[in-house]
Motif scaffolding. Structure first.
Motif, PDB file in Angstrom:
ATOM      1  N   ASP A  33      43.443 -16.837  10.510  1.00 48.89           N
ATOM      2  CA  ASP A  33      43.444 -15.865  11.780  1.00 48.89           C
ATOM      3  C   ASP A  33      42.231 -14.972  11.457  1.00 48.89           C
ATOM      4  O   ASP A  33      42.062 -13.896  12.222  1.00 48.89           O
ATOM      5  N   SER A  34      41.100 -15.227  10.705  1.00 50.04           N
ATOM      6  CA  SER A  34      40.069 -14.508  10.463  1.00 50.04           C
ATOM      7  C   SER A  34      38.563 -15.213  10.578  1.00 50.04           C
ATOM      8  O   SER A  34      38.756 -16.221   9.860  1.00 50.04           O
ATOM      9  N   SER A  35      37.676 -14.662  11.291  1.00 50.46           N
ATOM     10  CA  SER A  35      36.502 -15.538  11.286  1.00 50.46           C
ATOM     11  C   SER A  35      35.653 -14.766   9.960  1.00 50.46           C
ATOM     12  O   SER A  35      34.202 -15.744  10.053  1.00 50.46           O
ATOM     13  N   ALA A  36      35.880 -13.727   9.476  1.00 46.93           N
ATOM     14  CA  ALA A  36      35.099 -13.175   8.259  1.00 46.93           C
ATOM     15  C   ALA A  36      34.981 -14.330   7.306  1.00 46.93           C
ATOM     16  O   ALA A  36      36.398 -14.974   6.922  1.00 46.93           O
ATOM     17  N   ASP A  37      34.088 -14.220   6.403  1.00 43.16           N
ATOM     18  CA  ASP A  37      34.153 -14.755   5.089  1.00 43.16           C
ATOM     19  C   ASP A  37      35.034 -13.706   4.142  1.00 43.16           C
ATOM     20  O   ASP A  37      34.202 -13.590   3.433  1.00 43.16           O
ATOM     21  N   ALA A  38      36.265 -13.852   4.287  1.00 45.48           N
ATOM     22  CA  ALA A  38      36.943 -12.966   3.364  1.00 45.48           C
ATOM     23  C   ALA A  38      38.142 -13.636   2.949  1.00 45.48           C
ATOM     24  O   ALA A  38      38.840 -14.248   3.757  1.00 45.48           O
ATOM     25  N   TRP A  39      38.229 -13.383   1.682  1.00 44.22           N
ATOM     26  CA  TRP A  39      39.453 -14.144   1.070  1.00 44.22           C
ATOM     27  C   TRP A  39      40.626 -13.184   0.683  1.00 44.22           C
ATOM     28  O   TRP A  39      40.247 -11.856   0.566  1.00 44.22           O
ATOM     29  N   GLN A  40      41.635 -13.560   0.257  1.00 47.38           N
ATOM     30  CA  GLN A  40      42.677 -12.854  -0.170  1.00 47.38           C
ATOM     31  C   GLN A  40      43.734 -13.474  -1.220  1.00 47.38           C
ATOM     32  O   GLN A  40      43.964 -14.827  -0.902  1.00 47.38           O
ATOM     33  N   PHE A 126      46.123 -19.982   5.546  1.00 49.07           N
ATOM     34  CA  PHE A 126      44.950 -20.469   4.950  1.00 49.07           C
ATOM     35  C   PHE A 126      44.298 -21.519   5.473  1.00 49.07           C
ATOM     36  O   PHE A 126      44.846 -22.619   5.536  1.00 49.07           O
ATOM     37  N   SER A 127      43.054 -21.422   5.824  1.00 48.43           N
ATOM     38  CA  SER A 127      42.267 -22.668   6.259  1.00 48.43           C
ATOM     39  C   SER A 127      41.576 -23.364   4.989  1.00 48.43           C
ATOM     40  O   SER A 127      41.396 -24.389   5.132  1.00 48.43           O
ATOM     41  N   ASN A 128      41.475 -22.456   3.940  1.00 50.91           N
ATOM     42  CA  ASN A 128      40.707 -23.045   2.636  1.00 50.91           C
ATOM     43  C   ASN A 128      41.076 -22.196   1.426  1.00 50.91           C
ATOM     44  O   ASN A 128      41.768 -21.165   1.591  1.00 50.91           O
ATOM     45  N   TRP A 129      41.030 -22.805   0.290  1.00 49.47           N
ATOM     46  CA  TRP A 129      41.407 -22.178  -0.781  1.00 49.47           C
ATOM     47  C   TRP A 129      40.448 -22.671  -2.012  1.00 49.47           C
ATOM     48  O   TRP A 129      39.700 -23.436  -2.267  1.00 49.47           O
ATOM     49  N   ARG A 130      40.416 -21.628  -3.201  1.00 48.49           N
ATOM     50  CA  ARG A 130      39.797 -21.922  -4.203  1.00 48.49           C
ATOM     51  C   ARG A 130      40.257 -20.916  -5.389  1.00 48.49           C
ATOM     52  O   ARG A 130      40.903 -20.135  -5.235  1.00 48.49           O
ATOM     53  N   TRP A 131      39.608 -21.158  -6.629  1.00 46.75           N
ATOM     54  CA  TRP A 131      39.894 -20.350  -7.888  1.00 46.75           C
ATOM     55  C   TRP A 131      38.572 -19.757  -7.984  1.00 46.75           C
ATOM     56  O   TRP A 131      37.404 -20.036  -7.976  1.00 46.75           O
ATOM     57  N   LEU A 132      38.680 -18.396  -8.225  1.00 48.87           N
ATOM     58  CA  LEU A 132      37.497 -17.436  -8.330  1.00 48.87           C
ATOM     59  C   LEU A 132      37.745 -16.950  -9.651  1.00 48.87           C
ATOM     60  O   LEU A 132      38.767 -16.150 -10.088  1.00 48.87           O
ATOM     61  N   PRO A 133      36.638 -16.457 -10.301  1.00 52.20           N
ATOM     62  CA  PRO A 133      36.522 -15.761 -11.694  1.00 52.20           C
ATOM     63  C   PRO A 133      36.920 -14.194 -11.191  1.00 52.20           C
ATOM     64  O   PRO A 133      36.728 -13.900 -10.308  1.00 52.20           O
ATOM     65  N   PRO A 134      37.788 -13.660 -12.196  1.00 51.02           N
ATOM     66  CA  PRO A 134      38.137 -12.207 -11.616  1.00 51.02           C
ATOM     67  C   PRO A 134      37.188 -11.133 -11.239  1.00 51.02           C
ATOM     68  O   PRO A 134      37.108 -10.452 -10.790  1.00 51.02           O
ATOM     69  N   ALA A 135      35.982 -11.488 -11.911  1.00 48.14           N
ATOM     70  CA  ALA A 135      34.697 -10.720 -11.592  1.00 48.14           C
ATOM     71  C   ALA A 135      34.127 -10.642 -10.240  1.00 48.14           C
ATOM     72  O   ALA A 135      33.494  -9.798  -9.809  1.00 48.14           O
ATOM     73  N   ASP A 136      34.438 -11.898  -9.696  1.00 49.33           N
ATOM     74  CA  ASP A 136      34.068 -12.132  -8.216  1.00 49.33           C
ATOM     75  C   ASP A 136      35.239 -11.780  -7.153  1.00 49.33           C
ATOM     76  O   ASP A 136      34.745 -11.797  -6.013  1.00 49.33           O
ATOM     77  N   LEU A 137      36.437 -11.477  -7.482  1.00 45.09           N
ATOM     78  CA  LEU A 137      37.352 -11.345  -6.560  1.00 45.09           C
ATOM     79  C   LEU A 137      37.024 -10.331  -5.773  1.00 45.09           C
ATOM     80  O   LEU A 137      37.381 -10.403  -4.315  1.00 45.09           O
ATOM     81  N   VAL A 138      37.078  -8.890  -6.127  1.00 45.40           N
ATOM     82  CA  VAL A 138      36.615  -7.774  -5.232  1.00 45.40           C
ATOM     83  C   VAL A 138      35.736  -7.908  -4.091  1.00 45.40           C
ATOM     84  O   VAL A 138      35.646  -7.571  -3.119  1.00 45.40           O
ATOM     85  N   ALA A 139      34.653  -8.528  -4.597  1.00 44.53           N
ATOM     86  CA  ALA A 139      33.488  -8.853  -3.491  1.00 44.53           C
ATOM     87  C   ALA A 139      33.880  -9.639  -2.580  1.00 44.53           C
ATOM     88  O   ALA A 139      33.119  -9.507  -1.507  1.00 44.53           O
ATOM     89  N   ASN A 140      34.520 -10.523  -2.593  1.00 48.72           N
ATOM     90  CA  ASN A 140      35.021 -11.322  -1.638  1.00 48.72           C
ATOM     91  C   ASN A 140      36.248 -11.080  -0.856  1.00 48.72           C
ATOM     92  O   ASN A 140      36.731 -11.978  -0.069  1.00 48.72           O
TER      93      ASN A 140
END
Length: 160
Positions: A33-40, A126-140
Motif C-alpha cells: 500500500d505504499s509507493s515509497a521505497d520504504a521497507w519494514q 508486501f510486494s517484495n522482500w529481501r534480507w538486509l544487513p542490520p547496518a542498512d535497516l534504519v536508512a530503508n
C-alpha cells in the motif's frame, strides 16, 4: 483532526518481528500500500487474549508465510517501544482511533530456506522482500519509524 485530539488518542498495542537469517541479515518487506521505497519488518496488532509471542508468530505467518516450526524465538524487548504517526495519517489509519503504535518486538531466528518465505499470503501486505544487513535497516525505513528501529537494533544487536 487537531493536534490536541490526536494527542488524546491511545496507542495501538502491537508486535514487531525482527526475523534474522543464519547470515545475520534481517527480513524486510516492501509494503503493497505504499509507493515509497520504504521497507519494514513484519508487525501487527495484538488480538484480545494473545500474548506478544503468540501475536508475533501469527503476524509472521500472515505476512511472510513462515510457520512457527521454521523459527526460534531468541529475545523480546524489555519494554514497549512507541512511535507517533504523522498527523496527516492519523485519520486515515485504524479509523482514526490511535495516535501511533506501542510495540513489543520479538527477535526470531529463521531456520528455514528462502524458498519457504511466501509473501503471497491470503491477505498480502508486501510486494517484495529481501534480507538486509542490520547496518542498512534504519536508512530503508519510513522516517517516522526510524526511532523504533534504532531502539530495536540497539537492544538486539548483540544477539543478531
Amino acid at each position: 483532526m487537531t493536534p490536541d485530539q490526536i494527542n488524546a488518542l491511545p496507542y495501538r498495542p502491537c508486535v514487531g518481528v525482527m526475523l534474522v537469517n543464519t547470515a545475520g541479515r534481517v527480513f524486510v518487506g516492501q509494503r503493497l500500500d505504499s509507493s515509497a521505497d520504504a521497507w519494514q519488518m513484519p508487525q501487527g496488532g495484538i488480538d484480545p487474549g494473545e500474548s506478544p509471542h503468540q501475536a508475533a508468530l501469527r503476524e509472521l505467518g500472515e505476512e511472510t508465510g513462515v510457520s512457527p516450526d521454521l523459527v526460534r524465538i531468541e529475545a523480546e524487548t524489555k519494554g514497549w517501544v512507541r512511535y507517533e504517526l504523522p498527523h496527516d495519517l492519523v485519520p486515515k489509519l485504524w479509523k482514526g482511533r490511535f495516535r501511533g503504535q506501542e510495540q513489543k518486538w520479538v527477535l526470531m531466528r529463521f531456520l528455514g530456506q528462502d524458498a519457504q518465505v511466501n509473501i503471497a499470503t491470503e491477505h498480502p501486505e508486501f510486494s517484495n522482500w529481501r534480507w538486509l544487513p542490520p547496518a542498512d535497516l534504519v536508512a530503508n525505513i519510513v522516517p517516522f519509524k526510524r526511532g523504533v528501529y534504532t531502539a530495536v537494533l540497539d537492544e538486539f544487536s548483540s544477539l543478531i
